[in-house]
Design a protein around this motif. Structure first.
Motif, short mmCIF file in Angstrom:
data_model
loop_
_atom_site.label_atom_id
_atom_site.label_comp_id
_atom_site.label_asym_id
_atom_site.label_seq_id
_atom_site.Cartn_x
_atom_site.Cartn_y
_atom_site.Cartn_z
N GLU A 79 0.83 -1.21 0.00
CA GLU A 79 0.00 0.00 0.00
C GLU A 79 0.86 1.26 0.00
O GLU A 79 0.59 2.21 -0.75
N GLN A 80 1.90 1.28 0.82
CA GLN A 80 2.80 2.44 0.86
C GLN A 80 3.48 2.63 -0.49
O GLN A 80 3.66 3.76 -0.94
N THR A 81 3.86 1.55 -1.12
CA THR A 81 4.52 1.63 -2.41
C THR A 81 3.58 2.21 -3.46
O THR A 81 3.96 3.09 -4.24
N TYR A 82 2.34 1.76 -3.45
CA TYR A 82 1.36 2.27 -4.41
C TYR A 82 1.01 3.73 -4.13
O TYR A 82 0.77 4.51 -5.05
N ASN A 83 0.97 4.13 -2.87
CA ASN A 83 0.64 5.52 -2.52
C ASN A 83 1.77 6.48 -2.82
O ASN A 83 1.56 7.68 -2.92
N SER A 84 2.96 5.96 -2.97
CA SER A 84 4.11 6.80 -3.29
C SER A 84 4.06 7.24 -4.75
O SER A 84 3.62 6.49 -5.62
N SER A 85 4.53 8.45 -5.00
CA SER A 85 4.56 8.94 -6.38
C SER A 85 5.85 8.52 -7.09
O SER A 85 6.07 8.88 -8.25
N SER A 86 6.68 7.76 -6.43
CA SER A 86 7.97 7.35 -6.97
C SER A 86 7.82 6.54 -8.25
O SER A 86 6.97 5.67 -8.36
N ARG A 87 8.68 6.84 -9.21
CA ARG A 87 8.72 6.09 -10.47
C ARG A 87 10.07 5.38 -10.61
O ARG A 87 10.46 4.98 -11.71
N LEU A 88 10.78 5.23 -9.50
CA LEU A 88 12.07 4.55 -9.52
C LEU A 88 11.89 3.10 -9.97
O LEU A 88 10.85 2.49 -9.72
N PRO A 89 12.91 2.52 -10.58
CA PRO A 89 12.82 1.11 -10.96
C PRO A 89 12.79 0.21 -9.71
O PRO A 89 13.31 0.60 -8.66
N PRO A 90 12.19 -0.96 -9.83
CA PRO A 90 12.09 -1.86 -8.67
C PRO A 90 13.43 -2.16 -7.99
O PRO A 90 13.49 -2.27 -6.77
N LYS A 91 14.49 -2.26 -8.78
CA LYS A 91 15.82 -2.55 -8.20
C LYS A 91 16.25 -1.43 -7.24
O LYS A 91 16.79 -1.70 -6.17
N ALA A 92 15.99 -0.19 -7.63
CA ALA A 92 16.35 0.96 -6.78
C ALA A 92 15.48 0.99 -5.53
O ALA A 92 15.96 1.31 -4.43
N ILE A 93 14.22 0.64 -5.67
CA ILE A 93 13.31 0.59 -4.52
C ILE A 93 13.78 -0.47 -3.53
O ILE A 93 13.82 -0.25 -2.32
N LYS A 94 14.18 -1.62 -4.07
CA LYS A 94 14.66 -2.72 -3.22
C LYS A 94 15.90 -2.29 -2.43
O LYS A 94 15.99 -2.52 -1.22
N GLN A 95 16.84 -1.65 -3.10
CA GLN A 95 18.07 -1.20 -2.45
C GLN A 95 17.77 -0.15 -1.38
O GLN A 95 18.29 -0.21 -0.27
N THR A 96 16.94 0.82 -1.73
CA THR A 96 16.60 1.89 -0.79
C THR A 96 15.88 1.34 0.43
O THR A 96 16.19 1.70 1.57
N TYR A 97 14.91 0.46 0.20
CA TYR A 97 14.16 -0.13 1.31
C TYR A 97 15.12 -0.89 2.25
O TYR A 97 15.06 -0.73 3.46
N TYR A 98 15.98 -1.69 1.66
CA TYR A 98 16.90 -2.50 2.47
C TYR A 98 17.81 -1.59 3.31
O TYR A 98 17.98 -1.81 4.51
N GLU A 99 18.39 -0.57 2.67
CA GLU A 99 19.29 0.33 3.40
C GLU A 99 18.59 1.04 4.54
O GLU A 99 19.12 1.15 5.64
N GLN A 100 17.38 1.52 4.29
CA GLN A 100 16.64 2.23 5.34
C GLN A 100 16.19 1.29 6.44
O GLN A 100 16.15 1.66 7.61
N CYS A 101 15.84 0.07 6.09
CA CYS A 101 15.45 -0.92 7.09
C CYS A 101 16.63 -1.26 8.01
O CYS A 101 16.48 -1.32 9.22
N VAL A 102 17.79 -1.48 7.41
CA VAL A 102 18.99 -1.79 8.20
C VAL A 102 19.34 -0.60 9.10
O VAL A 102 19.65 -0.78 10.28
#
Length: 109
Positions: A79-102
């Motif tokens: 839901e958060q991903t869909y509500n975001s206006s981000s158009r980043l590629p999935p690979k960038a989203i994965k990296q960003t999510y992982y870094e922020q989670c850590v």
């Protein structure tokens, strides 16, 4: 100037002491962050492909999860991903999510 150097030295000592106390991230924390990053990546891919949030949620509904908390967490991440206006590629989203989670997991300790 002398006061500044003394303050700087005490800050460096405090930071060093704090860093020495920080424990490395557990394997479980890394695993959870990786799992969440994968869910966010899949949601971003679906969003960019034109899949509706309703269809993405239906797909998650039938998916099997190892732990009971994972289903609702996956819904939240999607839901958060869909509500975001981000158009980043999935690979960038994965990296960003992982870094922020850590980063969050380390700050929690």
């Amino acid at each position: 100037m002398r006061v500044f150097l003394a303050t700087l030295a005490s800050c460096v000592l405090a930071a060093t002491a704090f860093g020495a106390q920080a424990r490395p991230l557990s394997q479980n924390d890394r695993s959870v962050c990786g799992w969440g990053a994968q869910i966010a990546s899949e949601a971003q891919h679906a969003k960019l492909s034109g899949v509706t949030l309703y269809a993405a949620r239906k797909k998650l509904q039938v998916r099997r999860f190892a732990k009971p908390w994972m289903r609702m967490t996956a819904f939240g991440i999607t839901e958060q991903t869909y509500n975001s206006s981000s158009r980043l590629p999935p690979k960038a989203i994965k990296q960003t999510y992982y870094e922020q989670c850590v980063q969050h997991a380390v700050a929690r300790r």
